[in-house]
Motif scaffolding. Structure first.
Motif, PDB file in Angstrom:
ATOM      1  N   VAL A 174     -55.805  11.634   2.456  1.00 11.59           N
ATOM      2  CA  VAL A 174     -54.943  12.049   1.406  1.00 11.59           C
ATOM      3  C   VAL A 174     -54.080  11.992   1.879  1.00 11.59           C
ATOM      4  O   VAL A 174     -52.751  11.544   3.012  1.00 11.59           O
ATOM      5  CB  VAL A 174     -54.733  11.849   0.478  1.00 11.59           C
ATOM      6  N   GLY A 228     -52.317   9.436   4.724  1.00 11.08           N
ATOM      7  CA  GLY A 228     -52.108   8.684   3.436  1.00 11.08           C
ATOM      8  C   GLY A 228     -52.204   7.878   3.553  1.00 11.08           C
ATOM      9  O   GLY A 228     -52.685   6.581   2.963  1.00 11.08           O
ATOM     10  N   ARG A 278     -55.181   5.137   1.622  1.00 12.10           N
ATOM     11  CA  ARG A 278     -54.936   4.387   0.364  1.00 12.10           C
ATOM     12  C   ARG A 278     -56.405   3.974  -0.060  1.00 12.10           C
ATOM     13  O   ARG A 278     -56.129   4.150  -1.812  1.00 12.10           O
ATOM     14  CB  ARG A 278     -54.147   3.271   0.812  1.00 12.10           C
ATOM     15  N   PHE A 305     -57.407   7.891  -1.792  1.00 13.52           N
ATOM     16  CA  PHE A 305     -56.025   7.964  -2.661  1.00 13.52           C
ATOM     17  C   PHE A 305     -57.630   6.775  -3.398  1.00 13.52           C
ATOM     18  O   PHE A 305     -57.488   7.416  -4.894  1.00 13.52           O
ATOM     19  CB  PHE A 305     -55.408   7.825  -2.502  1.00 13.52           C
ATOM     20  N   TRP A 349     -52.023  13.009  -4.645  1.00 15.17           N
ATOM     21  CA  TRP A 349     -50.965  12.014  -4.070  1.00 15.17           C
ATOM     22  C   TRP A 349     -50.221  12.510  -2.788  1.00 15.17           C
ATOM     23  O   TRP A 349     -49.600  12.578  -1.934  1.00 15.17           O
ATOM     24  CB  TRP A 349     -50.589  10.729  -3.904  1.00 15.17           C
ATOM     25  N   ARG A 350     -49.139  12.842  -4.293  1.00 17.64           N
ATOM     26  CA  ARG A 350     -47.913  13.626  -3.065  1.00 17.64           C
ATOM     27  C   ARG A 350     -47.924  14.938  -2.049  1.00 17.64           C
ATOM     28  O   ARG A 350     -47.251  15.276  -1.623  1.00 17.64           O
ATOM     29  CB  ARG A 350     -46.426  13.826  -4.104  1.00 17.64           C
ATOM     30  N   ALA A 389     -51.435  16.512  -1.598  1.00 15.83           N
ATOM     31  CA  ALA A 389     -52.882  16.455  -1.117  1.00 15.83           C
ATOM     32  C   ALA A 389     -52.235  17.713  -0.138  1.00 15.83           C
ATOM     33  O   ALA A 389     -53.760  18.048   0.297  1.00 15.83           O
ATOM     34  CB  ALA A 389     -53.313  15.459  -0.530  1.00 15.83           C
TER      35      ALA A 389
END
Length: 196
Positions: free
Chosen positions: A27, A31, A33, A36, A73-74, A76
């Motif tokens: 993640v 990024g 998904r 996540f 998420w932000r 990680a």
């Protein structure tokens, strides 16, 4: 995103070999998904259940669980597997969000009513409270001195220095399980000493 259940046992059982740290890294770096999504599916229902058990209403627990996973998420890239397990990190985020929500609720509780200084809590404890706290602190210090040195050391590092167990293990050159056992034994021993 809607959480289906507050019962973690009803959520899909994770693969025991699942490497949560690897998913967080994916993640952070890509990024990813799908990574996540796996983290969310596993942790969101468990975080919601934890929040409900600690007194949050169902709707608030769901909101805070989602906010915790959005934070994962932000942020990680900030996760450090040497400091804590992914589960510890995620639940710490959730706990902080719950505390912040409680503070906001208390601050918002006055609504649009007039501000009254008489409703503020004192910064300093009342004299009897302060005297009790001083006596209690002295009793804890005396009880700590009665613990075996290795237990007292692990307990101080964990509770007073707020060090994660993994860091304590590295610092003392001990297995993580040994550190956790020493802290658990120290807390039990301390409780007995303070109850007598």
């Amino acid at each position: 995103m809607k959480l289906v259940s507050s019962d973690p046992d009803r959520a899909a059982a994770p693969d025991p070999a699942q490497d949560w740290a690897r998913l967080v890294r994916r993640v952070a770096e890509q990024g990813d998904r799908e990574a996540f999504s796996q983290l969310f599916a596993h942790f969101a229902p468990r975080v919601k259940s934890y929040l409900i058990r600690t007194g949050s209403a169902d709707a608030l627990a769901e909101e805070l669980a989602q906010e915790a996973l959005v934070t994962v998420w932000r942020k990680a890239a900030l996760f450090d597997p040497a400091q804590a397990a992914v589960s510890t990190w995620v639940f710490t985020i959730a706990r902080h969000l719950r505390v912040d929500a409680g503070r906001r609720h208390r601050l918002d509780g006055a609504g649009d009513e007039c501000f009254e200084a008489d409703h503020l809590e004192a910064d300093q404890p009342e004299v009897p409270d302060h005297a009790h706290a001083t006596r209690q602190a002295r009793r804890v210090r005396e009880a700590l001195e009665q613990l075996p040195p290795e237990q007292a050391q692990a307990l101080r590092l964990s509770f007073y220095d707020d060090e994660p167990h993994a860091r304590i293990a590295a610092e003392l050159g001990l297995p993580l399980g040994t550190v956790k056992s020493r802290i658990r034994l120290a807390v039990a021993h301390l409780r007995k000493l303070l109850e007598s």
